[in-house]
Design a protein around this motif. Structure first.
Motif, PDB file in Angstrom:
ATOM      1  N   THR A 149     -32.240-175.517 141.758  1.00 30.21           N
ATOM      2  CA  THR A 149     -33.059-175.306 142.945  1.00 30.21           C
ATOM      3  C   THR A 149     -32.375-174.329 143.899  1.00 30.21           C
ATOM      4  OG1 THR A 149     -33.955-177.549 142.726  1.00 30.21           O
ATOM      5  CG2 THR A 149     -34.262-176.466 144.844  1.00 30.21           C
ATOM      6  N   GLN A 150     -31.070-174.474 144.076  1.00 29.67           N
ATOM      7  CA  GLN A 150     -30.321-173.553 144.937  1.00 29.67           C
ATOM      8  C   GLN A 150     -30.361-172.127 144.382  1.00 29.67           C
ATOM      9  OE1 GLN A 150     -26.528-175.521 144.929  1.00 29.67           O
ATOM     10  NE2 GLN A 150     -26.968-176.680 146.792  1.00 29.67           N
ATOM     11  N   ASP A 151     -30.229-171.991 143.076  1.00 30.52           N
ATOM     12  CA  ASP A 151     -30.289-170.663 142.456  1.00 30.52           C
ATOM     13  C   ASP A 151     -31.656-170.019 142.672  1.00 30.52           C
ATOM     14  OD1 ASP A 151     -27.697-170.947 141.600  1.00 30.52           O
ATOM     15  OD2 ASP A 151     -28.229-171.442 139.515  1.00 30.52           O
ATOM     16  N   ILE A 152     -32.702-170.815 142.512  1.00 32.22           N
ATOM     17  CA  ILE A 152     -34.050-170.284 142.732  1.00 32.22           C
ATOM     18  C   ILE A 152     -34.226-169.883 144.188  1.00 32.22           C
ATOM     19  CG2 ILE A 152     -36.498-170.919 142.831  1.00 32.22           C
ATOM     20  CD1 ILE A 152     -36.111-172.403 140.198  1.00 32.22           C
ATOM     21  N   ASN A 153     -33.717-170.703 145.120  1.00 35.57           N
ATOM     22  CA  ASN A 153     -33.804-170.349 146.538  1.00 35.57           C
ATOM     23  C   ASN A 153     -33.144-169.003 146.803  1.00 35.57           C
ATOM     24  OD1 ASN A 153     -35.230-172.573 147.470  1.00 35.57           O
ATOM     25  ND2 ASN A 153     -33.394-173.754 147.893  1.00 35.57           N
ATOM     26  N   GLU A 154     -31.999-168.781 146.210  1.00 28.41           N
ATOM     27  CA  GLU A 154     -31.281-167.510 146.383  1.00 28.41           C
ATOM     28  C   GLU A 154     -32.104-166.353 145.828  1.00 28.41           C
ATOM     29  OE1 GLU A 154     -28.326-165.107 147.809  1.00 28.41           O
ATOM     30  OE2 GLU A 154     -28.486-167.265 148.094  1.00 28.41           O
ATOM     31  N   ASN A 155     -32.697-166.547 144.655  1.00 32.24           N
ATOM     32  CA  ASN A 155     -33.528-165.504 144.055  1.00 32.24           C
ATOM     33  C   ASN A 155     -34.766-165.227 144.907  1.00 32.24           C
ATOM     34  OD1 ASN A 155     -31.832-165.026 141.887  1.00 32.24           O
ATOM     35  ND2 ASN A 155     -32.806-166.573 140.618  1.00 32.24           N
ATOM     36  N   GLN A 212     -43.500-162.155 140.567  1.00 29.99           N
ATOM     37  CA  GLN A 212     -42.239-162.832 140.273  1.00 29.99           C
ATOM     38  C   GLN A 212     -41.914-163.869 141.346  1.00 29.99           C
ATOM     39  OE1 GLN A 212     -39.024-160.063 139.653  1.00 29.99           O
ATOM     40  NE2 GLN A 212     -40.240-158.785 138.289  1.00 29.99           N
ATOM     41  N   LEU A 213     -42.188-163.538 142.596  1.00 26.58           N
ATOM     42  CA  LEU A 213     -41.947-164.460 143.701  1.00 26.58           C
ATOM     43  C   LEU A 213     -42.811-165.709 143.563  1.00 26.58           C
ATOM     44  CD1 LEU A 213     -40.401-164.880 146.346  1.00 26.58           C
ATOM     45  CD2 LEU A 213     -42.251-163.673 147.520  1.00 26.58           C
ATOM     46  N   ALA A 214     -44.067-165.524 143.204  1.00 26.81           N
ATOM     47  CA  ALA A 214     -44.965-166.669 143.012  1.00 26.81           C
ATOM     48  C   ALA A 214     -44.469-167.555 141.867  1.00 26.81           C
ATOM     49  CB  ALA A 214     -46.386-166.184 142.740  1.00 26.81           C
ATOM     50  N   ALA A 215     -44.000-166.932 140.789  1.00 28.54           N
ATOM     51  CA  ALA A 215     -43.478-167.704 139.650  1.00 28.54           C
ATOM     52  C   ALA A 215     -42.231-168.486 140.050  1.00 28.54           C
ATOM     53  CB  ALA A 215     -43.179-166.773 138.479  1.00 28.54           C
ATOM     54  N   LEU A 216     -41.358-167.867 140.829  1.00 27.16           N
ATOM     55  CA  LEU A 216     -40.159-168.566 141.291  1.00 27.16           C
ATOM     56  C   LEU A 216     -40.527-169.742 142.193  1.00 27.16           C
ATOM     57  CD1 LEU A 216     -37.660-165.669 142.093  1.00 27.16           C
ATOM     58  CD2 LEU A 216     -37.391-167.451 140.358  1.00 27.16           C
ATOM     59  N   ASP A 268     -43.283-171.464 142.112  1.00 25.23           N
ATOM     60  CA  ASP A 268     -43.834-172.511 141.248  1.00 25.23           C
ATOM     61  C   ASP A 268     -42.725-173.284 140.544  1.00 25.23           C
ATOM     62  OD1 ASP A 268     -46.399-171.774 141.979  1.00 25.23           O
ATOM     63  OD2 ASP A 268     -46.790-170.621 140.141  1.00 25.23           O
ATOM     64  N   ALA A 269     -41.732-172.555 140.048  1.00 23.66           N
ATOM     65  CA  ALA A 269     -40.596-173.193 139.372  1.00 23.66           C
ATOM     66  C   ALA A 269     -39.818-174.076 140.348  1.00 23.66           C
ATOM     67  CB  ALA A 269     -39.680-172.140 138.759  1.00 23.66           C
ATOM     68  N   LYS A 270     -39.658-173.599 141.571  1.00 20.55           N
ATOM     69  CA  LYS A 270     -38.945-174.387 142.580  1.00 20.55           C
ATOM     70  C   LYS A 270     -39.697-175.675 142.886  1.00 20.55           C
ATOM     71  CE  LYS A 270     -37.623-174.313 147.409  1.00 20.55           C
ATOM     72  NZ  LYS A 270     -37.669-173.567 148.662  1.00 20.55           N
ATOM     73  N   ARG A 271     -41.017-175.578 143.056  1.00 19.05           N
ATOM     74  CA  ARG A 271     -41.813-176.779 143.315  1.00 19.05           C
ATOM     75  C   ARG A 271     -41.685-177.782 142.176  1.00 19.05           C
ATOM     76  NH1 ARG A 271     -44.989-173.427 146.258  1.00 19.05           N
ATOM     77  NH2 ARG A 271     -46.201-172.575 144.546  1.00 19.05           N
ATOM     78  N   ALA A 272     -41.691-177.296 140.950  1.00 12.58           N
ATOM     79  CA  ALA A 272     -41.549-178.182 139.794  1.00 12.58           C
ATOM     80  C   ALA A 272     -40.186-178.869 139.792  1.00 12.58           C
ATOM     81  CB  ALA A 272     -41.762-177.403 138.499  1.00 12.58           C
ATOM     82  N   LEU A 273     -39.128-178.118 140.095  1.00 11.74           N
ATOM     83  CA  LEU A 273     -37.785-178.710 140.148  1.00 11.74           C
ATOM     84  C   LEU A 273     -37.669-179.733 141.271  1.00 11.74           C
ATOM     85  CD1 LEU A 273     -35.378-175.713 139.494  1.00 11.74           C
ATOM     86  CD2 LEU A 273     -35.534-177.813 138.166  1.00 11.74           C
ATOM     87  N   VAL A 274     -38.222-179.411 142.436  1.00  8.10           N
ATOM     88  CA  VAL A 274     -38.166-180.347 143.559  1.00  8.10           C
ATOM     89  C   VAL A 274     -38.950-181.612 143.219  1.00  8.10           C
ATOM     90  CG1 VAL A 274     -38.929-180.706 145.954  1.00  8.10           C
ATOM     91  CG2 VAL A 274     -37.725-178.614 145.324  1.00  8.10           C
ATOM     92  N   ASP A 275     -40.117-181.456 142.610  1.00 11.93           N
ATOM     93  CA  ASP A 275     -40.912-182.632 142.209  1.00 11.93           C
ATOM     94  C   ASP A 275     -40.152-183.492 141.212  1.00 11.93           C
ATOM     95  OD1 ASP A 275     -42.942-181.810 143.874  1.00 11.93           O
ATOM     96  OD2 ASP A 275     -44.207-181.006 142.257  1.00 11.93           O
ATOM     97  N   GLU A 276     -39.516-182.851 140.232  1.00 11.71           N
ATOM     98  CA  GLU A 276     -38.743-183.604 139.241  1.00 11.71           C
ATOM     99  C   GLU A 276     -37.559-184.318 139.890  1.00 11.71           C
ATOM    100  OE1 GLU A 276     -36.164-183.043 135.136  1.00 11.71           O
ATOM    101  OE2 GLU A 276     -37.322-181.341 135.891  1.00 11.71           O
ATOM    102  N   THR A 277     -36.858-183.599 140.767  1.00 15.32           N
ATOM    103  CA  THR A 277     -35.714-184.200 141.461  1.00 15.32           C
ATOM    104  C   THR A 277     -36.162-185.390 142.291  1.00 15.32           C
ATOM    105  OG1 THR A 277     -34.642-182.035 141.561  1.00 15.32           O
ATOM    106  CG2 THR A 277     -33.783-183.734 143.018  1.00 15.32           C
ATOM    107  N   ASN A 278     -37.245-185.229 143.027  1.00 18.83           N
ATOM    108  CA  ASN A 278     -37.750-186.315 143.867  1.00 18.83           C
ATOM    109  C   ASN A 278     -38.197-187.517 143.044  1.00 18.83           C
ATOM    110  OD1 ASN A 278     -37.230-184.753 146.091  1.00 18.83           O
ATOM    111  ND2 ASN A 278     -39.355-184.148 146.409  1.00 18.83           N
ATOM    112  N   ALA A 279     -38.807-187.258 141.898  1.00 15.27           N
ATOM    113  CA  ALA A 279     -39.271-188.356 141.046  1.00 15.27           C
ATOM    114  C   ALA A 279     -38.103-189.110 140.416  1.00 15.27           C
ATOM    115  CB  ALA A 279     -40.195-187.819 139.956  1.00 15.27           C
ATOM    116  N   ARG A 280     -37.084-188.377 139.999  1.00 14.06           N
ATOM    117  CA  ARG A 280     -35.955-189.009 139.311  1.00 14.06           C
ATOM    118  C   ARG A 280     -34.915-189.584 140.264  1.00 14.06           C
ATOM    119  NH1 ARG A 280     -33.815-184.880 135.090  1.00 14.06           N
ATOM    120  NH2 ARG A 280     -32.303-186.534 134.810  1.00 14.06           N
ATOM    121  N   PHE A 281     -34.876-189.040 141.482  1.00 10.68           N
ATOM    122  CA  PHE A 281     -33.867-189.466 142.457  1.00 10.68           C
ATOM    123  C   PHE A 281     -34.525-189.717 143.811  1.00 10.68           C
ATOM    124  CE2 PHE A 281     -31.953-186.678 139.291  1.00 10.68           C
ATOM    125  CZ  PHE A 281     -30.961-187.501 138.774  1.00 10.68           C
ATOM    126  N   PRO A 282     -35.259-190.831 143.934  1.00  9.33           N
ATOM    127  CA  PRO A 282     -36.028-191.093 145.157  1.00  9.33           C
ATOM    128  C   PRO A 282     -35.169-191.246 146.413  1.00  9.33           C
ATOM    129  CG  PRO A 282     -36.141-192.967 143.656  1.00  9.33           C
ATOM    130  CD  PRO A 282     -35.433-191.861 142.931  1.00  9.33           C
TER     131      PRO A 282
END
Length: 90
Positions: free
Chosen positions: A22-28, A58-62, A64-78
């Motif tokens: 997520t941090q890497d995507i934020n930087e990108n 590319q920005l839109a794709a990034l 989307d990927a960030k949202r997916a990672l945040v959703d996964e993180t939130n689901a696995r680590f409430p």
């Protein structure tokens, strides 16, 4: 190593990987946004007609990927999700 600690270590590594990605995507996202702003202010003859459009895709794709990672993180680590987005005070 006891099985409980092995599981905890694996979970911690998974958590660290998700947060790091997520941090890497934020930087990108920040870098890409800077490029878009730069190209928008550059003289028109120096910018290809498709350049900004491609960067925005590319920005839109990034994002989307960030949202997916945040959703996964939130689901696995409430607990982390609550820390990052605490409920309003009562």
């Amino acid at each position: 190593m006891p099985p409980l600690l092995r599981g905890l270590r694996l979970k911690t590594l998974n958590f660290a990987e998700l947060v790091r990605q997520t941090q890497d995507i934020n930087e990108n996202v920040l870098n890409l946004t800077d490029w878009i702003v730069y190209l928008q202010t550059a003289p028109k003859e120096q910018v290809g007609s498709n350049d900004i459009f491609e960067l925005r895709k590319q920005l839109a794709a990034l994002n989307d990927a960030k949202r997916a990672l945040v959703d996964e993180t939130n689901a696995r680590f409430p607990i982390y999700a609550k820390l990052m987005n605490p409920p309003p005070p009562r």
